[in-house]
Design an enzyme around this catalytic site. Structure first.
Site, PDB file in Angstrom:
ATOM      1  N   GLY A  24       4.198  19.245-126.060  1.00  0.00           N
ATOM      2  CA  GLY A  24       3.473  19.634-125.040  1.00  0.00           C
ATOM      3  C   GLY A  24       3.837  19.516-123.695  1.00  0.00           C
ATOM      4  O   GLY A  24       4.839  20.045-123.224  1.00  0.00           O
ATOM      5  N   TYR A 176     -12.861   9.431-126.202  1.00  0.00           N
ATOM      6  CA  TYR A 176     -11.786  10.314-125.442  1.00  0.00           C
ATOM      7  C   TYR A 176     -11.817  10.044-123.923  1.00  0.00           C
ATOM      8  O   TYR A 176     -11.315   9.798-123.217  1.00  0.00           O
ATOM      9  CB  TYR A 176     -11.683  11.553-125.972  1.00  0.00           C
TER      10      TYR A 176
HETATM   11  N1  LIG Z   1      -3.452  19.985-123.719  1.00  0.00           N
HETATM   12  C1  LIG Z   1      -4.709  20.104-123.074  1.00  0.00           C
HETATM   13  O1  LIG Z   1      -5.553  20.896-122.734  1.00  0.00           O
HETATM   14  C2  LIG Z   1      -5.105  18.633-122.168  1.00  0.00           C
HETATM   15  C3  LIG Z   1      -6.264  18.499-121.530  1.00  0.00           C
HETATM   16  C4  LIG Z   1      -6.337  17.438-120.724  1.00  0.00           C
HETATM   17  C5  LIG Z   1      -5.698  16.484-120.901  1.00  0.00           C
HETATM   18  N2  LIG Z   1      -4.504  16.441-121.499  1.00  0.00           N
HETATM   19  C6  LIG Z   1      -3.613  15.311-121.541  1.00  0.00           C
HETATM   20  O2  LIG Z   1      -2.219  15.500-121.479  1.00  0.00           O
HETATM   21  C7  LIG Z   1      -1.239  14.544-122.079  1.00  0.00           C
HETATM   22  C8  LIG Z   1      -0.559  15.187-123.049  1.00  0.00           C
HETATM   23  O3  LIG Z   1      -0.997  15.738-124.142  1.00  0.00           O
HETATM   24  P1  LIG Z   1      -0.576  17.181-124.661  1.00  0.00           P
HETATM   25  O4  LIG Z   1      -1.765  18.213-124.406  1.00  0.00           O
HETATM   26  O5  LIG Z   1       0.652  17.573-124.238  1.00  0.00           O
HETATM   27  O6  LIG Z   1      -0.655  16.743-126.437  1.00  0.00           O
HETATM   28  P2  LIG Z   1       0.441  16.814-127.525  1.00  0.00           P
HETATM   29  O7  LIG Z   1       1.294  17.914-127.571  1.00  0.00           O
HETATM   30  O8  LIG Z   1      -0.344  16.425-128.662  1.00  0.00           O
HETATM   31  O9  LIG Z   1       1.302  15.525-127.012  1.00  0.00           O
HETATM   32  C9  LIG Z   1       0.936  14.313-127.093  1.00  0.00           C
HETATM   33  C10 LIG Z   1       2.190  13.374-127.027  1.00  0.00           C
HETATM   34  O10 LIG Z   1       1.646  12.006-127.165  1.00  0.00           O
HETATM   35  C11 LIG Z   1       2.449  11.199-128.241  1.00  0.00           C
HETATM   36  N3  LIG Z   1       1.578  10.178-128.764  1.00  0.00           N
HETATM   37  C12 LIG Z   1       0.559   9.841-129.240  1.00  0.00           C
HETATM   38  N4  LIG Z   1       0.244   8.769-129.716  1.00  0.00           N
HETATM   39  C13 LIG Z   1       1.366   8.066-129.221  1.00  0.00           C
HETATM   40  C14 LIG Z   1       1.666   6.609-129.346  1.00  0.00           C
HETATM   41  N5  LIG Z   1       0.779   5.765-130.024  1.00  0.00           N
HETATM   42  N6  LIG Z   1       2.704   6.143-128.987  1.00  0.00           N
HETATM   43  C15 LIG Z   1       3.481   6.958-127.996  1.00  0.00           C
HETATM   44  N7  LIG Z   1       3.558   8.225-128.211  1.00  0.00           N
HETATM   45  C16 LIG Z   1       2.170   9.026-128.593  1.00  0.00           C
HETATM   46  C17 LIG Z   1       2.635  12.251-129.222  1.00  0.00           C
HETATM   47  O11 LIG Z   1       3.381  11.944-130.205  1.00  0.00           O
HETATM   48  P3  LIG Z   1       3.520  12.742-131.826  1.00  0.00           P
HETATM   49  O12 LIG Z   1       4.180  14.208-131.446  1.00  0.00           O
HETATM   50  O13 LIG Z   1       4.325  11.721-132.549  1.00  0.00           O
HETATM   51  O14 LIG Z   1       2.052  12.843-132.196  1.00  0.00           O
HETATM   52  C18 LIG Z   1       3.215  13.388-128.499  1.00  0.00           C
HETATM   53  O15 LIG Z   1       4.396  13.402-127.990  1.00  0.00           O
HETATM   54  C19 LIG Z   1      -2.412  13.594-122.961  1.00  0.00           C
HETATM   55  O16 LIG Z   1      -2.778  12.248-122.258  1.00  0.00           O
HETATM   56  C20 LIG Z   1      -3.826  14.415-122.994  1.00  0.00           C
HETATM   57  O17 LIG Z   1      -5.022  13.427-123.052  1.00  0.00           O
HETATM   58  C21 LIG Z   1      -3.959  17.493-122.431  1.00  0.00           C
END
Ligand SMILES: NC(=O)c1ccc[n+]([C@@H]2O[C@H](COP(=O)([O-])OP(=O)(O)OC[C@H]3O[C@@H](n4cnc5c(N)ncnc54)[C@H](OP(=O)(O)O)[C@@H]3O)[C@@H](O)[C@H]2O)c1
Length: 309
Positions: A24, A176
């Site tokens: 992501g 969350y």
């Molecule tokens: N996408 C959205 O619409 C959105 C909206 C608001 C905020 N965010 C924020 O954006 C950030 C990135 O999320 P994303 O959307 O890119 O989601 P994502 O594609 O699910 O990526 C999340 C990443 O965090 C890693 N992760 C989860 N638990 C972990 C742990 N215990 N230790 C180390 N790494 C860990 C995951 O690893 P694995 O691949 O191994 O699971 C993955 O690499 C997050 O903080 C999220 O809250 C996203």
């Protein structure tokens, strides 16, 4: 057009750590920073997923500068956080940019290795512990920055002061929201502390709006919720690409105009989509006393953590 990845200044010579870099927003952030010459340390909890992502980025890379390396980091285990910081200390002895990006969203109640609620532990406590361990390596580095990724969920978040780990009552969306409010409160409190001690390190926050990543699919599959799966399908036209979603954090991390204590998010549709612009934080994060209170509470939990093992 607004600020885009093409506007990222030269990153040659800079050493960057991105948490959750295999998927992501973390993946797109790594790609963009490396394309501009940075050496990026991808801090990932799963070596196989991390290595697959690293190989893809390296194969697609057009940059002859910098590099991309994999580091082990499980934010839900404070010992792993310590080991990761130790590795950086021993191997590099410095860090220019830390992007606290990794996150989990609304799983059924689970605990971290030290017994803290998983979202509070991963999204907030692990990043706070990592930042504190790495700050000494950033002090004095030119244009050093810490960027902490929050969410629009900060606006409905509330800190459950008496029950931050959801032991008495767990609502996965409230948890969350709490963790994402904690992210922005942490970024602003860190800014205050850095200014107070005359540090040149900047601390900023950013949120991506709605971005198509693995966050929502992972949440749906952890909960087995068909209703949420259906809701995301209906909302799909609102979602922007992961590359667009990564722009606010890239802007906070690299734009010359981005100042410590600022918070960036997408400019359109109430912060859901678009190019980055400065945005107000949730009212609860504007209160310095609440931020200090959260800092103290978090520190206590982090320091008590190892005792629970
Ligand atoms: N996408 C959205 O619409 C959105 C909206 C608001 C905020 N965010 C924020 O954006 C950030 C990135 O999320 P994303 O959307 O890119 O989601 P994502 O594609 O699910 O990526 C999340 C990443 O965090 C890693 N992760 C989860 N638990 C972990 C742990 N215990 N230790 C180390 N790494 C860990 C995951 O690893 P694995 O691949 O191994 O699971 C993955 O690499 C997050 O903080 C999220 O809250 C996203």
């Amino acid at each position: 057009m607004g600020w885009s990845a093409a506007d990222i200044p030269d990153q040659r010579g800079r050493l960057v750590l991105v948490t959750g870099a295999n998927s992501g927003l973390g993946l797109e952030t790594t790609r963009a920073l490396h394309a501009h010459g940075a050496t990026v340390l991808m801090a990932c909890r799963n070596r196989e997923r991390g290595e697959t992502a690293r190989r893809i980025l390296t194969d697609q890379s057009v940059s002859m500068e910098g590099g991309i390396e994999l580091l082990d980091l499980d934010l839900a285990d404070l010992e792993s956080v310590d080991r990761c910081a130790q590795t950086i200390r021993q191997r590099f002895g410095r860090l220019d940019l830390l992007i606290n990006n990794a996150g989990v969203m609304a799983p059924p109640r689970q605990c971290s290795r030290q017994g803290h609620e998983l979202q509070f532990a991963t999204n907030h406590l692990g990043h706070m512990a990592l930042t504190r361990a790495l700050l000494p390596l950033m002090e004095g580095q030119p244009d050093a920055r810490v960027v902490t990724v929050t969410s629009g969920a900060q606006y409905f978040g509330r800190i459950a002061w008496e029950d931050p780990n959801g032991e008495q009552r767990y609502d996965r969306w409230q948890a969350y929201g709490q963790s994402k409010l904690a992210n922005v409160m942490f970024a602003l409190e860190l800014d205050r502390q850095l200014r107070d001690r005359g540090s040149s390190i900047r601390s900023l926050a950013a949120h991506p709006g709605l971005a198509r990543t693995n966050l929502q699919p992972a949440s749906v599959s952890a909960n087995g919720s068909r209703l949420e799966a259906q809701a995301y399908r209906l909302m799909d036209p609102l979602f922007q690409t992961a590359a667009m979603g990564a722009l606010p954090q890239l802007h906070a991390a690299t734009a010359g105009s981005a100042q410590s204590g600022q918070h960036y998010g997408p400019s359109r549709l109430g912060g859901l989509r678009g190019y980055p612009k400065r945005q107000r934080v949730a009212p609860a994060a504007e209160d310095p006393q609440q931020r200090e209170r959260l800092w103290d509470l978090s520190l206590k939990l982090i320091e008590a953590g190892p005792a629970l093992r």
